[in-house]
Design a protein around this motif. Structure first.
Motif, PDB file in Angstrom:
ATOM      1  N   TYR A   1      54.143  28.906   8.526  1.00  0.00           N
ATOM      2  CA  TYR A   1      54.695  28.539   9.371  1.00  0.00           C
ATOM      3  C   TYR A   1      55.870  29.507   9.820  1.00  0.00           C
ATOM      4  CZ  TYR A   1      56.487  25.351  13.175  1.00  0.00           C
ATOM      5  OH  TYR A   1      56.830  24.672  14.096  1.00  0.00           O
ATOM      6  N   GLU A   2      55.539  30.479  10.867  1.00  0.00           N
ATOM      7  CA  GLU A   2      56.725  31.499  10.728  1.00  0.00           C
ATOM      8  C   GLU A   2      57.095  31.749  12.256  1.00  0.00           C
ATOM      9  OE1 GLU A   2      54.565  34.637   7.647  1.00  0.00           O
ATOM     10  OE2 GLU A   2      53.979  34.874   9.565  1.00  0.00           O
ATOM     11  N   THR A   3      58.049  32.628  12.469  1.00  0.00           N
ATOM     12  CA  THR A   3      58.491  32.965  13.850  1.00  0.00           C
ATOM     13  C   THR A   3      57.624  33.990  14.411  1.00  0.00           C
ATOM     14  OG1 THR A   3      60.612  32.419  13.248  1.00  0.00           O
ATOM     15  CG2 THR A   3      60.418  33.730  15.163  1.00  0.00           C
ATOM     16  N   GLY A   4      56.900  33.844  15.564  1.00  0.00           N
ATOM     17  CA  GLY A   4      56.007  34.799  16.122  1.00  0.00           C
ATOM     18  C   GLY A   4      56.831  35.732  17.138  1.00  0.00           C
ATOM     19  N   ASP A   5      56.293  36.479  17.747  1.00  0.00           N
ATOM     20  CA  ASP A   5      56.510  37.647  18.715  1.00  0.00           C
ATOM     21  C   ASP A   5      57.496  37.078  19.596  1.00  0.00           C
ATOM     22  OD1 ASP A   5      55.134  39.349  17.139  1.00  0.00           O
ATOM     23  OD2 ASP A   5      53.274  39.405  18.404  1.00  0.00           O
ATOM     24  N   THR A   6      57.197  35.744  20.137  1.00  0.00           N
ATOM     25  CA  THR A   6      58.047  35.341  21.237  1.00  0.00           C
ATOM     26  C   THR A   6      59.473  34.664  20.901  1.00  0.00           C
ATOM     27  OG1 THR A   6      56.747  33.282  21.101  1.00  0.00           O
ATOM     28  CG2 THR A   6      56.110  34.703  22.592  1.00  0.00           C
ATOM     29  N   GLY A   7      59.467  34.515  19.449  1.00  0.00           N
ATOM     30  CA  GLY A   7      60.966  34.092  18.856  1.00  0.00           C
ATOM     31  C   GLY A   7      60.710  32.602  18.430  1.00  0.00           C
ATOM     32  N   ARG A   8      59.564  31.673  18.856  1.00  0.00           N
ATOM     33  CA  ARG A   8      59.106  30.385  18.588  1.00  0.00           C
ATOM     34  C   ARG A   8      58.231  30.552  17.289  1.00  0.00           C
ATOM     35  NH1 ARG A   8      56.324  28.052  23.651  1.00  0.00           N
ATOM     36  NH2 ARG A   8      56.247  26.278  22.335  1.00  0.00           N
ATOM     37  N   LYS A   9      58.427  29.526  16.357  1.00  0.00           N
ATOM     38  CA  LYS A   9      57.788  28.985  15.223  1.00  0.00           C
ATOM     39  C   LYS A   9      56.270  28.777  15.715  1.00  0.00           C
ATOM     40  CE  LYS A   9      60.881  28.552  11.615  1.00  0.00           C
ATOM     41  NZ  LYS A   9      60.792  28.914  10.343  1.00  0.00           N
ATOM     42  N   THR A  10      55.266  29.236  15.095  1.00  0.00           N
ATOM     43  CA  THR A  10      54.046  29.082  15.001  1.00  0.00           C
ATOM     44  C   THR A  10      53.157  29.119  13.822  1.00  0.00           C
ATOM     45  OG1 THR A  10      52.239  29.493  16.316  1.00  0.00           O
ATOM     46  CG2 THR A  10      53.502  31.368  15.650  1.00  0.00           C
ATOM     47  N   TRP A  11      52.174  29.002  13.655  1.00  0.00           N
ATOM     48  CA  TRP A  11      51.061  29.004  12.527  1.00  0.00           C
ATOM     49  C   TRP A  11      50.442  30.336  12.477  1.00  0.00           C
ATOM     50  CZ3 TRP A  11      51.607  26.178   8.267  1.00  0.00           C
ATOM     51  CH2 TRP A  11      51.870  24.698   8.427  1.00  0.00           C
ATOM     52  N   HIS A  12      50.542  31.183  11.262  1.00  0.00           N
ATOM     53  CA  HIS A  12      49.969  32.513  11.295  1.00  0.00           C
ATOM     54  C   HIS A  12      49.119  32.345  10.033  1.00  0.00           C
ATOM     55  CE1 HIS A  12      53.545  34.397  13.299  1.00  0.00           C
ATOM     56  NE2 HIS A  12      52.499  34.300  14.335  1.00  0.00           N
ATOM     57  N   THR A  13      47.691  32.784  10.098  1.00  0.00           N
ATOM     58  CA  THR A  13      47.001  32.857   9.116  1.00  0.00           C
ATOM     59  C   THR A  13      46.667  34.037   8.352  1.00  0.00           C
ATOM     60  OG1 THR A  13      45.589  31.104  10.205  1.00  0.00           O
ATOM     61  CG2 THR A  13      44.592  32.189   8.249  1.00  0.00           C
ATOM     62  N   TYR A  14      46.547  34.204   7.001  1.00  0.00           N
ATOM     63  CA  TYR A  14      46.403  35.346   6.488  1.00  0.00           C
ATOM     64  C   TYR A  14      45.254  35.091   5.330  1.00  0.00           C
ATOM     65  CZ  TYR A  14      51.292  36.781   7.749  1.00  0.00           C
ATOM     66  OH  TYR A  14      52.359  36.830   8.526  1.00  0.00           O
ATOM     67  N   VAL A  15      44.671  36.153   5.138  1.00  0.00           N
ATOM     68  CA  VAL A  15      43.257  36.231   4.273  1.00  0.00           C
ATOM     69  C   VAL A  15      43.277  37.214   3.245  1.00  0.00           C
ATOM     70  CG1 VAL A  15      41.863  35.131   5.791  1.00  0.00           C
ATOM     71  CG2 VAL A  15      41.897  37.616   5.954  1.00  0.00           C
TER      72      VAL A  15
END
Length: 97
Positions: free
Chosen positions: A71-85
């Protein structure tokens, strides 16, 4: 990280799809052993992030790839889920084969 031949041997012996094999190939040959976000992988394959979701699920089910959701801050400055593999370690890959 395992050499590509060690990574590909279980993949060739399994019943994963062609797309899943392509994703595995990109991870094995073009990425280091660390966590990699999904968008660069999709871009290398000429796909969208949504198009590689099913192939990644196949690879996770086969024990060849691990994933981590953050759960990280995205490009827009809002928090969102990012998936890493990343590629699973050698022991997990051998057990799945």
């Amino acid at each position: 990280m395992a050499t590509p031949t060690h990574v590909m041997a279980p993949a060739l012996a399994s019943s994963i799809s062609d797309r899943a094999f392509r994703v595995l190939h990109v991870l094995a040959l073009h990425m280091d052993s660390g966590w990699v976000p999904i968008p660069p992988i999709a871009e290398m394959l000429g796909m969208t992030s949504h198009q590689i979701r099913l192939p990644l699920a196949e690879l996770r089910a086969a024990g060849m790839v691990e994933h981590d959701r953050r759960y990280e801050t995205g490009d827009t400055g809002r928090k969102t889920w990012h998936t890493y593999v990343r590629l699973a370690d050698d022991n997990a890959t051998e057990d799945a084969a």
